[in-house]
Design a protein around this motif. Structure first.
Motif, PDB file in Angstrom:
ATOM      1  N   LEU A   1     -73.290  61.081  88.403  1.00  0.00           N
ATOM      2  CA  LEU A   1     -73.939  62.378  88.423  1.00  0.00           C
ATOM      3  C   LEU A   1     -73.335  63.516  87.517  1.00  0.00           C
ATOM      4  O   LEU A   1     -73.981  64.196  86.753  1.00  0.00           O
ATOM      5  N   ALA A   2     -72.031  63.615  87.675  1.00  0.00           N
ATOM      6  CA  ALA A   2     -71.287  64.716  87.085  1.00  0.00           C
ATOM      7  C   ALA A   2     -71.181  64.345  85.382  1.00  0.00           C
ATOM      8  O   ALA A   2     -71.696  65.252  84.571  1.00  0.00           O
ATOM      9  N   GLN A   3     -71.268  63.129  84.829  1.00  0.00           N
ATOM     10  CA  GLN A   3     -71.119  62.717  83.430  1.00  0.00           C
ATOM     11  C   GLN A   3     -72.651  62.919  83.097  1.00  0.00           C
ATOM     12  O   GLN A   3     -72.775  63.398  81.919  1.00  0.00           O
ATOM     13  N   ALA A   4     -73.579  62.540  83.819  1.00  0.00           N
ATOM     14  CA  ALA A   4     -75.091  62.767  83.311  1.00  0.00           C
ATOM     15  C   ALA A   4     -75.360  64.125  83.236  1.00  0.00           C
ATOM     16  O   ALA A   4     -76.259  64.552  82.405  1.00  0.00           O
ATOM     17  N   ALA A   5     -74.967  65.194  84.240  1.00  0.00           N
ATOM     18  CA  ALA A   5     -75.120  66.475  84.304  1.00  0.00           C
ATOM     19  C   ALA A   5     -74.605  66.993  82.970  1.00  0.00           C
ATOM     20  O   ALA A   5     -75.168  67.875  82.370  1.00  0.00           O
ATOM     21  N   ASP A   6     -73.476  66.655  82.483  1.00  0.00           N
ATOM     22  CA  ASP A   6     -72.834  66.967  81.360  1.00  0.00           C
ATOM     23  C   ASP A   6     -73.699  66.815  80.130  1.00  0.00           C
ATOM     24  O   ASP A   6     -73.895  67.834  79.205  1.00  0.00           O
ATOM     25  N   ARG A   7     -74.280  65.729  80.035  1.00  0.00           N
ATOM     26  CA  ARG A   7     -74.950  65.173  78.788  1.00  0.00           C
ATOM     27  C   ARG A   7     -76.467  66.126  78.991  1.00  0.00           C
ATOM     28  O   ARG A   7     -77.078  66.354  77.927  1.00  0.00           O
ATOM     29  N   ALA A   8     -76.856  66.045  80.310  1.00  0.00           N
ATOM     30  CA  ALA A   8     -78.289  66.904  80.396  1.00  0.00           C
ATOM     31  C   ALA A   8     -78.117  68.229  79.959  1.00  0.00           C
ATOM     32  O   ALA A   8     -79.105  68.931  79.273  1.00  0.00           O
ATOM     33  N   ALA A   9     -77.114  69.020  80.360  1.00  0.00           N
ATOM     34  CA  ALA A   9     -76.788  70.115  80.125  1.00  0.00           C
ATOM     35  C   ALA A   9     -76.937  70.630  78.312  1.00  0.00           C
ATOM     36  O   ALA A   9     -77.298  71.615  78.170  1.00  0.00           O
TER      37      ALA A   9
END
Length: 538
Positions: free
Chosen positions: A50-58
């Protein structure tokens, strides 16, 4: 056919065969359900993912965020609201939502809905309504330390504590410092959370994860005006907005900037008190010591409402509020730094309504927000003013209705010897009553009433679990915040439990100039929304 090879049609044999067929069918169905459940479980992202995906999504959503912030959204300008609504309908539509405007005169609200396909044999998903608002506070551009409040400006804090602008291109390429902030009207309140929601949905879709809930979204267009039309819009679209629970993405996180859940909010009731003197301003030399001064009387009357410790002295004002040991334990667990809070506020001591900050928010308040009488400074004249006016706001809690608190206030004023009139006193009333006053209350609206969800309610337990899974630790849990958001209208109309999930930094300057959003909070907000969306609500 030989007798040995004849089918056995005896009742026992037939029944046994049927049992075997049913068993095989049930086993096959169970295996299918287990496989589907296992597949869904495997598709869900863990905390690190989730943390990694949130970085990319941001990173992928910054341009869209800046584009939305460039559209003025003054809650008092219908043309601005219409442009924002049109933009947002298209943004949800591009993502596969069924999106449209909801009629509200010249300030439409936005509704969007998404239902993922239910796997064969899978249980229907529960429906969650996500509430945010698209309107913003008015601005005075000259107060902002940038070219325009509608031109998002990236800034970093310098060694001397000042905010220095950075090229906006730094937001779009390479590593972004989580301590950087984006300054613009509504960057945090409430366009930031709206774009976080869109980015979180994009991230789950890119990861192949279906939402664990059916999604409904309502974007209010008049929240900054107290949501006067929200109750009516909900009533006109009641079937459309039905849900199993509501999540409100609004307001700031706890000062510690830890993941936060808020289970209630106080309401607000506005009243105005007038104390009358003579029918016109009088020369203070000729009539001082003879005609009573309404300003002095107003001061005495207001002083009679609260003691020196800050507690309201009106009989019964707090009596309906009962706080049990479980609630006190929850409040004691909130990591408030009251010494730091007092330093930040510039006060030496606090009022003694509650044992601590959290407990103080559980009680109704009575606040004098302004007094007008006569003139001061260079305009001051040597007169006894004819009237003194005080505007008061009353914060309500679920145990105390606005009507009951206004009635108590009215009775208290009368007990101090005042005759209450409607509007201006007549000549006959002036000669008959020694003390004259008027008390008027704004029309009671859904926003006047407070609302709270029990911390053990299903939606509360679900979100507590989501936060634990997403961050590996329990969230800060606030039983009831002191401010007011328009949950009352939605709760009263839809009869749905709700929880406020604040996503923005506490020092975001919302409603003021230099409103900002910390980029670390923006990223973590996407992570929080992803965790919520992917987790089934049971």
């Amino acid at each position: 056919m030989p007798e040995d090879n004849m089918p056995d049609f005896s009742p026992l044999h037939v029944w046994s065969a049927r049992i075997k067929r049913v068993a095989r069918s049930s086993i096959a169905a169970s295996v299918a359900v287990l496989c589907a459940t296992a597949a869904a479980h495997a598709a869900a992202l863990d905390s690190a993912q989730l943390a990694q995906a949130a970085d990319r999504a941001a990173a992928a959503s910054y341009r869209e965020w800046v584009e939305l912030l460039a559209i003025p959204n003054d809650a008092t300008v219908p043309a601005d609201i219409q442009k924002n609504a049109d933009w947002l309908v298209k943004a949800f539509d591009r993502r596969g939502f069924q999106a449209r405007s909801l009629g509200n005169g010249d300030k439409p609200m936005v509704y969007a809905e998404y239902r993922a396909p239910v796997a064969a044999g899978g249980a229907p998903r529960k429906t969650v309504l996500f509430y945010m608002h698209l309107d913003g506070q008015s601005v005075t551009p000259s107060q902002w330390a940038q070219k325009s409040p509608w031109e998002a400006t990236l800034k970093a804090r310098s060694a001397d504590g000042k905010w220095e602008p950075l090229p906006l291109e730094k937001l779009y390429g390479g590593q972004v410092d989580p301590e950087w902030r984006l300054f613009a009207r509504s960057s945090s309140d409430d366009k930031g959370p709206i774009v976080m929601f869109l980015a979180a949905f994009d991230a789950l879709k890119a990861a192949g994860v279906d939402p664990g809930v059916d999604i409904k979204v309502l974007l209010d267009s008049e929240e900054e005006k107290g949501s006067p039309s929200l109750g009516r819009v909900i009533a006109e679209n009641l079937a459309l907005l039905r849900n199993d629970g509501m999540i409100i993405f609004d307001g700031p996180m706890h000062q510690s900037n830890q993941p936060t859940l808020v289970f209630g909010n106080r309401g607000i009731q506005l009243v105005q008190l007038k104390v009358f003197g003579a029918s016109q301003g009088l020369h203070s030399g000729h009539y001082g010591n003879y005609s009573a001064n309404p300003v002095q009387r107003m001061a005495s009357l207001l002083a009679s409402m609260k003691d020196d410790s800050g507690r309201v002295t009106i009989p019964g004002y707090y009596s309906a509020v009962k706080i049990d040991d479980r609630a006190r334990k929850v409040m004691a667990a909130v990591p408030d730094d009251e010494a730091a809070l007092k330093r930040r506020l510039g006060i030496a001591t606090t009022e003694k309504v509650g044992a601590n900050y959290q407990e103080a928010m559980q009680y109704p308040s009575l606040n004098v927000r302004g007094i007008v009488a006569g003139d001061v400074g260079p305009k001051a004249r040597t007169i006894i003013p004819e009237v003194a006016i005080a505007d008061i706001d009353i914060r309500t809690v679920p145990e105390t209705t606005p009507e009951s608190l206004v009635a108590m206030l009215r009775a208290h004023i009368e007990k101090q010897g005042y005759h209450l009139v409607n509007g201006e006193p007549t000549a006959e009333e002036r000669t008959r009553y020694a003390k004259l006053a008027a008390l008027s209350a704004d029309e009671v609206s859904a926003s006047s009433s407070a609302a709270r969800t029990d911390l053990n309610a299903p939606i509360s337990r679900w979100l507590q679990s989501v936060m634990q899974d997403t961050y590996g630790k329990p969230p800060v849990q606030i039983r009831m915040m002191g401010g007011t958001v328009p949950t009352g209208a939605a709760v009263q109309a839809l009869k749905s439990p709700f929880v406020i999930v604040p996503l923005v930094n506490a020092d975001n300057n919302q409603h003021s100039f230099d409103e900002n959003m910390r980029l670390g909070n923006y990223r973590d907000g996407i992570r929080t929304v992803m965790g919520i969306l992917q987790t089934p609500f049971k």
